[in-house]
Design an enzyme around this catalytic site. Sequence first.
Site, PDB file in Angstrom:
ATOM      1  N   GLY A   1       0.834  -1.207   0.000  1.00 59.94           N
ATOM      2  CA  GLY A   1       0.000   0.000   0.000  1.00 59.94           C
ATOM      3  C   GLY A   1       0.863   1.248   0.000  1.00 59.94           C
ATOM      4  O   GLY A   1       1.441   1.599   1.030  1.00 59.94           O
TER       5      GLY A   1
ATOM      6  N   ARG B   1       0.074   0.287 -12.016  1.00 62.13           N
ATOM      7  CA  ARG B   1       0.535   1.152 -10.909  1.00 62.13           C
ATOM      8  C   ARG B   1       2.061   1.132 -10.826  1.00 62.13           C
ATOM      9  O   ARG B   1       2.688   2.148 -10.552  1.00 62.13           O
ATOM     10  CB  ARG B   1      -0.064   0.697  -9.561  1.00 62.13           C
ATOM     11  CG  ARG B   1      -1.553   0.898  -9.431  1.00 62.13           C
ATOM     12  CD  ARG B   1      -1.968   2.361  -9.424  1.00 62.13           C
ATOM     13  NE  ARG B   1      -1.761   3.023  -8.149  1.00 62.13           N
ATOM     14  CZ  ARG B   1      -1.630   4.343  -8.001  1.00 62.13           C
ATOM     15  NH1 ARG B   1      -1.661   5.127  -9.061  1.00 62.13           N
ATOM     16  NH2 ARG B   1      -1.447   4.871  -6.810  1.00 62.13           N
TER      17      ARG B   1
ATOM     18  N   ALA C   1      -0.902  11.694   8.176  1.00 65.37           N
ATOM     19  CA  ALA C   1      -0.271  11.985   6.890  1.00 65.37           C
ATOM     20  C   ALA C   1      -1.334  11.984   5.807  1.00 65.37           C
ATOM     21  O   ALA C   1      -2.365  11.342   5.957  1.00 65.37           O
ATOM     22  CB  ALA C   1       0.783  10.927   6.575  1.00 65.37           C
TER      23      ALA C   1
ATOM     24  N   GLY D   1       1.707   4.081   4.316  1.00 69.62           N
ATOM     25  CA  GLY D   1       2.703   3.205   3.694  1.00 69.62           C
ATOM     26  C   GLY D   1       3.905   4.015   3.226  1.00 69.62           C
ATOM     27  O   GLY D   1       5.060   3.641   3.447  1.00 69.62           O
TER      28      GLY D   1
ATOM     29  N   ASN E   1      -6.866   1.022  11.011  1.00 69.27           N
ATOM     30  CA  ASN E   1      -7.651   1.655  12.065  1.00 69.27           C
ATOM     31  C   ASN E   1      -8.836   0.746  12.401  1.00 69.27           C
ATOM     32  O   ASN E   1      -9.248  -0.077  11.602  1.00 69.27           O
ATOM     33  CB  ASN E   1      -8.165   2.993  11.520  1.00 69.27           C
ATOM     34  CG  ASN E   1      -8.439   3.972  12.623  1.00 69.27           C
ATOM     35  OD1 ASN E   1      -8.284   3.675  13.808  1.00 69.27           O
ATOM     36  ND2 ASN E   1      -8.856   5.164  12.232  1.00 69.27           N
TER      37      ASN E   1
ATOM     38  N   ASN F   1     -13.360   7.202  18.314  1.00 66.97           N
ATOM     39  CA  ASN F   1     -13.779   7.429  16.932  1.00 66.97           C
ATOM     40  C   ASN F   1     -15.307   7.378  16.820  1.00 66.97           C
ATOM     41  O   ASN F   1     -15.915   8.233  16.190  1.00 66.97           O
ATOM     42  CB  ASN F   1     -13.119   6.350  16.054  1.00 66.97           C
ATOM     43  CG  ASN F   1     -13.368   6.593  14.585  1.00 66.97           C
ATOM     44  OD1 ASN F   1     -14.510   6.585  14.143  1.00 66.97           O
ATOM     45  ND2 ASN F   1     -12.314   6.816  13.824  1.00 66.97           N
TER      46      ASN F   1
ATOM     47  N   LYS G   1      -9.382   3.584  21.055  1.00 71.70           N
ATOM     48  CA  LYS G   1      -9.368   4.456  19.880  1.00 71.70           C
ATOM     49  C   LYS G   1     -10.667   4.294  19.088  1.00 71.70           C
ATOM     50  O   LYS G   1     -11.224   5.276  18.576  1.00 71.70           O
ATOM     51  CB  LYS G   1      -8.150   4.113  19.007  1.00 71.70           C
ATOM     52  CG  LYS G   1      -7.866   5.182  17.991  1.00 71.70           C
ATOM     53  CD  LYS G   1      -6.545   5.000  17.281  1.00 71.70           C
ATOM     54  CE  LYS G   1      -6.386   6.090  16.240  1.00 71.70           C
ATOM     55  NZ  LYS G   1      -5.681   5.648  15.058  1.00 71.70           N
TER      56      LYS G   1
END
Length: 305
Positions: free
Chosen positions: A9, A37, A131, A14, A105, A188, A184
């Site tokens: 990824g 890709r 990021a 990544g 996540n 969320n 977490k």
Amino acid sequence: MSTTWHILGAGSLGTLWATRLARAGLPVRMILRDKARLASYQAGKGLTLVEHGIEKTYPVIGETPDNPEPIHRLLVACKAYDAQSAVAHLQHRLSPHAELVLLQNGLGSQDAVVAQLPQARCIFASSTEGAFRDGDWRVVFAGHGYTWLGDAAHPAPPLWLNDLHAAGIPHEWSTDILTRLWRKLALNCAINPLTVLYQCRNGELQTHQCEVATLCAELGELLECCGQPDAALDLQHEVERVIHATAANYSSMYQDVANARRTEISYLLGYACQAAARHQLNLPHLQQLQVRLIDQLVARGLPRD
Ligand code: NAP
């Protein structure tokens, strides 16, 4: 000679990991989706990291899943909904004692990978680093943070944590990684869906304090019921603290919806509601939140899962 880091990824996280490992002189290979890709990647000079406004490009080698070389260490850096199928494409290349680091996540995708690879060591990660991509093969390091890593099945830390140290990737080995992931997930669930429903920044949830408090109470009940009492401790306070500290930010789910991207709902609120159903726990506000969120996604032409 260090073991090669295969990174699956070339997205935000990544690329953030690949560039920092490469910067430290560690062997890294990027696994791209397919030949098209790879051709696009090879037309450029490598992966670019933008940090504090300064950009640097690292000539990390790219490959497709078809490459015959065995994989000993794999960083899985795709979205939760892609993890299982992306790993399946590489299964034949994994060495008998391969180690995987799962950066996804939420919860649910990790267990799916573990079930798929009973021989491999799967290390779960929970990161507060931030990021985003500002172009293909480029990442902007937007939020410095920490990554907790842990293995609920084997508490001993792997020796390669030294690589992360050398690469300047702030991290800590955690013996309670599941508690961290549940905590977490609960944060969320209490924040992100509401920012989508009210179309607002995190800070605006201060005007929906009652609704947030009710959700926190139900999430606390769920965590207790799922054997995660530590993740439930003082949840409402922490949710309020996060809302305050990130008042100017748009949540990741808000950003996914705003950019017409699929969300990770099934591994966050969806996972929570499924766990409640499994325990026959009636959490009406959480369930209603899920219905409202799915309605919103469907209305915008986005996947409901
Ligand atoms: P992202 O930018 O969307 O990157 C995901 C990458 O996975 C994409 O480059 C995608 O390829 C690639 N991919 C998907 N399936 C693949 C396959 N079969 N083979 C090869 N590559 C494949 O996602 P992200 O933001 O890095 O997020 C990754 C995970 O980290 C998510 O669970 C996210 O919630 C979590 N996380 C992210 C952040 C953050 O700040 N970004 C922070 C904390 C946690 P294409 O480019 O070809 O589509």
